[in-house]
Every structure is written in structure tokens, then in C-alpha cells.
Design a protein around this motif. Structure first.
Motif, PDB file in Angstrom:
ATOM      1  N   PHE A 137       0.808  -1.208   0.000  1.00 13.27           N
ATOM      2  CA  PHE A 137       0.000   0.000   0.000  1.00 13.27           C
ATOM      3  C   PHE A 137       0.848   1.269   0.000  1.00 13.27           C
ATOM      4  CE2 PHE A 137      -2.642  -3.275   1.969  1.00 13.27           C
ATOM      5  CZ  PHE A 137      -3.674  -3.282   1.036  1.00 13.27           C
ATOM      6  N   GLY A 138       2.124   1.145  -0.271  1.00 14.39           N
ATOM      7  CA  GLY A 138       2.995   2.310  -0.406  1.00 14.39           C
ATOM      8  C   GLY A 138       3.489   2.894   0.894  1.00 14.39           C
ATOM      9  N   GLY A 139       3.303   2.217   2.001  1.00 13.10           N
ATOM     10  CA  GLY A 139       3.803   2.710   3.278  1.00 13.10           C
ATOM     11  C   GLY A 139       5.310   2.528   3.362  1.00 13.10           C
ATOM     12  N   VAL A 140       5.925   3.360   4.173  1.00 13.59           N
ATOM     13  CA  VAL A 140       7.363   3.229   4.381  1.00 13.59           C
ATOM     14  C   VAL A 140       7.597   1.935   5.153  1.00 13.59           C
ATOM     15  CG1 VAL A 140       9.391   4.244   5.478  1.00 13.59           C
ATOM     16  CG2 VAL A 140       7.690   5.702   4.399  1.00 13.59           C
ATOM     17  N   GLY A 141       8.479   1.110   4.649  1.00 15.09           N
ATOM     18  CA  GLY A 141       8.732  -0.177   5.275  1.00 15.09           C
ATOM     19  C   GLY A 141       9.302  -0.021   6.675  1.00 15.09           C
ATOM     20  N   TYR A 142       8.597  -0.564   7.631  1.00 18.16           N
ATOM     21  CA  TYR A 142       9.019  -0.479   9.028  1.00 18.16           C
ATOM     22  C   TYR A 142      10.350  -1.189   9.221  1.00 18.16           C
ATOM     23  CZ  TYR A 142       8.884  -1.586  14.015  1.00 18.16           C
ATOM     24  OH  TYR A 142       9.191  -1.746  15.325  1.00 18.16           O
ATOM     25  N   LEU A 143      10.485  -2.395   8.668  1.00 21.43           N
ATOM     26  CA  LEU A 143      11.738  -3.140   8.820  1.00 21.43           C
ATOM     27  C   LEU A 143      12.877  -2.464   8.066  1.00 21.43           C
ATOM     28  CD1 LEU A 143      10.419  -6.792   8.510  1.00 21.43           C
ATOM     29  CD2 LEU A 143      11.087  -5.570  10.581  1.00 21.43           C
ATOM     30  N   ARG A 144      12.570  -1.881   6.907  1.00 22.61           N
ATOM     31  CA  ARG A 144      13.600  -1.202   6.122  1.00 22.61           C
ATOM     32  C   ARG A 144      14.105   0.029   6.889  1.00 22.61           C
ATOM     33  NH1 ARG A 144      13.780   2.961   2.351  1.00 22.61           N
ATOM     34  NH2 ARG A 144      15.484   2.750   0.880  1.00 22.61           N
ATOM     35  N   ARG A 145      13.176   0.797   7.450  1.00 19.13           N
ATOM     36  CA  ARG A 145      13.581   1.989   8.202  1.00 19.13           C
ATOM     37  C   ARG A 145      14.405   1.600   9.424  1.00 19.13           C
ATOM     38  NH1 ARG A 145       9.913   6.965   8.986  1.00 19.13           N
ATOM     39  NH2 ARG A 145      10.568   7.085   6.853  1.00 19.13           N
TER      40      ARG A 145
ATOM     41  N   GLU B  49      37.586  20.952   2.743  1.00 15.72           N
ATOM     42  CA  GLU B  49      36.789  20.299   1.694  1.00 15.72           C
ATOM     43  C   GLU B  49      36.651  18.800   1.957  1.00 15.72           C
ATOM     44  OE1 GLU B  49      34.173  20.094  -1.080  1.00 15.72           O
ATOM     45  OE2 GLU B  49      35.080  21.995  -0.521  1.00 15.72           O
ATOM     46  N   ALA B  50      37.712  18.171   2.448  1.00 15.91           N
ATOM     47  CA  ALA B  50      37.640  16.747   2.790  1.00 15.91           C
ATOM     48  C   ALA B  50      36.684  16.535   3.965  1.00 15.91           C
ATOM     49  CB  ALA B  50      39.024  16.211   3.133  1.00 15.91           C
ATOM     50  N   ALA B  51      36.694  17.452   4.922  1.00 18.92           N
ATOM     51  CA  ALA B  51      35.776  17.346   6.056  1.00 18.92           C
ATOM     52  C   ALA B  51      34.331  17.495   5.584  1.00 18.92           C
ATOM     53  CB  ALA B  51      36.105  18.407   7.095  1.00 18.92           C
ATOM     54  N   ARG B  52      34.085  18.415   4.658  1.00 22.48           N
ATOM     55  CA  ARG B  52      32.729  18.579   4.108  1.00 22.48           C
ATOM     56  C   ARG B  52      32.280  17.313   3.391  1.00 22.48           C
ATOM     57  NH1 ARG B  52      34.946  23.440   2.219  1.00 22.48           N
ATOM     58  NH2 ARG B  52      34.391  25.175   3.553  1.00 22.48           N
ATOM     59  N   ARG B  53      33.152  16.761   2.571  1.00 22.91           N
ATOM     60  CA  ARG B  53      32.812  15.518   1.849  1.00 22.91           C
ATOM     61  C   ARG B  53      32.541  14.383   2.810  1.00 22.91           C
ATOM     62  NH1 ARG B  53      37.057  16.958  -1.472  1.00 22.91           N
ATOM     63  NH2 ARG B  53      38.388  15.446  -0.435  1.00 22.91           N
ATOM     64  N   GLY B  54      33.352  14.292   3.877  1.00 24.73           N
ATOM     65  CA  GLY B  54      33.164  13.235   4.862  1.00 24.73           C
ATOM     66  C   GLY B  54      31.812  13.319   5.553  1.00 24.73           C
ATOM     67  N   ILE B  55      31.404  14.525   5.916  1.00 26.04           N
ATOM     68  CA  ILE B  55      30.104  14.697   6.566  1.00 26.04           C
ATOM     69  C   ILE B  55      28.974  14.429   5.577  1.00 26.04           C
ATOM     70  CG2 ILE B  55      28.556  16.380   7.637  1.00 26.04           C
ATOM     71  CD1 ILE B  55      31.080  17.712   8.835  1.00 26.04           C
ATOM     72  N   ALA B  56      29.103  14.952   4.354  1.00 27.15           N
ATOM     73  CA  ALA B  56      28.044  14.781   3.353  1.00 27.15           C
ATOM     74  C   ALA B  56      27.873  13.321   2.960  1.00 27.15           C
ATOM     75  CB  ALA B  56      28.351  15.631   2.118  1.00 27.15           C
ATOM     76  N   ASN B  57      28.977  12.614   2.769  1.00 27.02           N
ATOM     77  CA  ASN B  57      28.894  11.213   2.344  1.00 27.02           C
ATOM     78  C   ASN B  57      28.662  10.259   3.502  1.00 27.02           C
ATOM     79  OD1 ASN B  57      29.358  11.942  -0.319  1.00 27.02           O
ATOM     80  ND2 ASN B  57      31.570  11.757  -0.105  1.00 27.02           N
ATOM     81  N   GLY B  58      28.801  10.737   4.716  1.00 25.40           N
ATOM     82  CA  GLY B  58      28.622   9.883   5.885  1.00 25.40           C
ATOM     83  C   GLY B  58      27.308  10.162   6.587  1.00 25.40           C
ATOM     84  N   PHE B  59      27.370  11.004   7.597  1.00 25.92           N
ATOM     85  CA  PHE B  59      26.206  11.268   8.439  1.00 25.92           C
ATOM     86  C   PHE B  59      25.007  11.814   7.663  1.00 25.92           C
ATOM     87  CE2 PHE B  59      29.274  11.975  12.170  1.00 25.92           C
ATOM     88  CZ  PHE B  59      29.134  10.669  12.582  1.00 25.92           C
ATOM     89  N   GLU B  60      25.253  12.823   6.825  1.00 30.25           N
ATOM     90  CA  GLU B  60      24.125  13.454   6.140  1.00 30.25           C
ATOM     91  C   GLU B  60      23.416  12.483   5.200  1.00 30.25           C
ATOM     92  OE1 GLU B  60      23.224  17.835   4.473  1.00 30.25           O
ATOM     93  OE2 GLU B  60      24.862  16.809   3.449  1.00 30.25           O
ATOM     94  N   ARG B  61      24.167  11.697   4.453  1.00 27.58           N
ATOM     95  CA  ARG B  61      23.563  10.729   3.533  1.00 27.58           C
ATOM     96  C   ARG B  61      22.761   9.683   4.287  1.00 27.58           C
ATOM     97  NH1 ARG B  61      25.127   5.820   1.788  1.00 27.58           N
ATOM     98  NH2 ARG B  61      27.174   6.024   2.739  1.00 27.58           N
ATOM     99  N   LYS B  62      23.312   9.172   5.394  1.00 19.97           N
ATOM    100  CA  LYS B  62      22.614   8.156   6.189  1.00 19.97           C
ATOM    101  C   LYS B  62      21.345   8.713   6.831  1.00 19.97           C
ATOM    102  CE  LYS B  62      25.294   4.491   5.919  1.00 19.97           C
ATOM    103  NZ  LYS B  62      24.845   3.176   5.524  1.00 19.97           N
ATOM    104  N   ILE B  63      21.394   9.966   7.284  1.00 15.14           N
ATOM    105  CA  ILE B  63      20.202  10.597   7.859  1.00 15.14           C
ATOM    106  C   ILE B  63      19.118  10.734   6.801  1.00 15.14           C
ATOM    107  CG2 ILE B  63      19.300  12.787   8.752  1.00 15.14           C
ATOM    108  CD1 ILE B  63      21.944  13.074  10.305  1.00 15.14           C
ATOM    109  N   MET B  64      19.486  11.150   5.605  1.00 11.28           N
ATOM    110  CA  MET B  64      18.498  11.300   4.533  1.00 11.28           C
ATOM    111  C   MET B  64      17.912   9.938   4.132  1.00 11.28           C
ATOM    112  SD  MET B  64      20.266  14.406   2.359  1.00 11.28           S
ATOM    113  CE  MET B  64      19.913  13.650   0.842  1.00 11.28           C
ATOM    114  N   GLU B  65      18.723   8.903   4.119  1.00  7.81           N
ATOM    115  CA  GLU B  65      18.209   7.570   3.792  1.00  7.81           C
ATOM    116  C   GLU B  65      17.241   7.077   4.851  1.00  7.81           C
ATOM    117  OE1 GLU B  65      21.630   5.079   3.429  1.00  7.81           O
ATOM    118  OE2 GLU B  65      22.197   5.885   1.478  1.00  7.81           O
ATOM    119  N   ALA B  66      17.557   7.307   6.099  1.00  5.57           N
ATOM    120  CA  ALA B  66      16.764   6.740   7.193  1.00  5.57           C
ATOM    121  C   ALA B  66      15.474   7.505   7.459  1.00  5.57           C
ATOM    122  CB  ALA B  66      17.613   6.688   8.466  1.00  5.57           C
ATOM    123  N   PHE B  67      15.459   8.815   7.244  1.00  3.59           N
ATOM    124  CA  PHE B  67      14.321   9.604   7.684  1.00  3.59           C
ATOM    125  C   PHE B  67      13.552  10.291   6.587  1.00  3.59           C
ATOM    126  CE2 PHE B  67      17.175   9.318  11.349  1.00  3.59           C
ATOM    127  CZ  PHE B  67      16.324   8.685  12.215  1.00  3.59           C
TER     128      PHE B  67
END
Length: 157
Positions: A44-52, A138-156
Motif C-alpha cells: 500500500f505504499g507505506g514506508v517499510g518499518y523493517l527497512r527503516r 573540503e575533505a571534512a565537508r565531503r566526509g560529513i556529506a557522504n557519511g552522516f548526512e547521507r545516512k540521515i536522509m536515507e533513514a528519515f
């Protein structure tokens, strides 16, 4: 959060129906309820509970990994006889937009040794971060963007 509470309610109902109030039966009921919710919600298009749940656990694992690595780097830096540091503040352009996501990102950065979230711009598009060693921002920015920020966007999202 509602899915988790509903899952817990179904697990308690399972314990009541089976008549066995043991920890093993509660865990089994919880897993059975999670499977039932996954089967019902996905078509029914709900966000997967197990996936989240898996994505949030992945974010936690990334945080623990970054916490360990940065603690080790800070320890080596402090114990070295010639601390060649370039502390500084750099601007991190935010991709996350909600207050929850920005707060979570800022807290994860602050809880990681060697970095500290200083401020968020008034338009909520830039996060200012202090780094113990800001020789390559610039390396610190890339590290945050590819790490924490990407994972937060995927999860929430």
C-alpha cells in the motif's frame, strides 16, 4: 514511531492470546508482528518499518565507527610531541531540511571527538563546524556529506 507502537501492541496481543508471558514468547510475537506489518504495509505504499529500522541501525553503526576512529585520531594527535594542528571553523552546506534532521546531524557532529557544531545559519542552509584539524576543510565537508548526512536522509525520508 506509530508503527513501532503498533508492533509492540500486536506482540502484547500475541502474548495474551497464547497465554504464555515469557520473554521468548514476547520477542517471537514482536518479530511475528513486524513481519505482518511489513507484508501489509509495503503493497500500500507505506514506508517499510523493517527497512527503516535497518537504515536507522546503519546510521548508529556509522556513528559508532566514526566515534571510534575520531577518538583514536584525537588521542594520537594529543599524545604526539609535535601537535601540528590547524583548528578552524568551516561552513557546511546542508542538504537536510527538517529541524529534526538538522538537529540530528549537528548532534552527531558534536558527539564525534575533534568536531563541534557551532551554529546554523538563519536560513537553515549552512551549518558551521569547528574542527580540531581544519587543514583540509573540503575533505571534512565531503566526509560529513557522504557519511552522516547521507545516512540521515536515507533513514528519515
Amino acid at each position: 514511531m506509530i508503527a513501532f507502537l503498533f508492533n509492540l501492541l500486536l506482540a502484547i496481543a500475541w502474548v495474551a492470546v497464547t497465554g504464555s508471558a515469557s520473554l521468548h514468547n514476547l520477542v517471537f510475537g514482536f518479530l511475528l508482528a513486524a513481519l505482518a506489518l511489513a507484508v501489509i504495509r509495503e503493497p500500500f505504499g507505506g514506508v517499510g518499518y523493517l527497512r527503516r529500522t535497518r537504515l536507522v541501525l546503519s546510521l548508529i553503526a556509522l556513528f559508532l565507527k566514526e566515534l571510534s576512529l575520531s577518538a583514536w585520531k584525537v588521542t594520537l594527535t594529543v599524545l604526539s610531541p609535535d601537535m601540528k594542528l590547524k583548528p578552524g571553523i568551516f561552513a557546511f552546506p546542508l542538504t537536510v531540511t527538517s529541524d529534526f534532521e538538522i538537529t540530528l546531524l549537528a548532534n552527531l557532529i558534536t558527539l564525534t571527538p575533534g568536531t563541534l557544531s557551532v551554529d546554523v545559519s538563519t536560513d537553515r542552509r549552512t551549518l558551521y563546524v569547528h574542527a580540531l584539524d581544519c587543514s583540509d576543510p573540503e575533505a571534512a565537508r565531503r566526509g560529513i556529506a557522504n557519511g552522516f548526512e547521507r545516512k540521515i536522509m536515507e533513514a528519515f525520508r
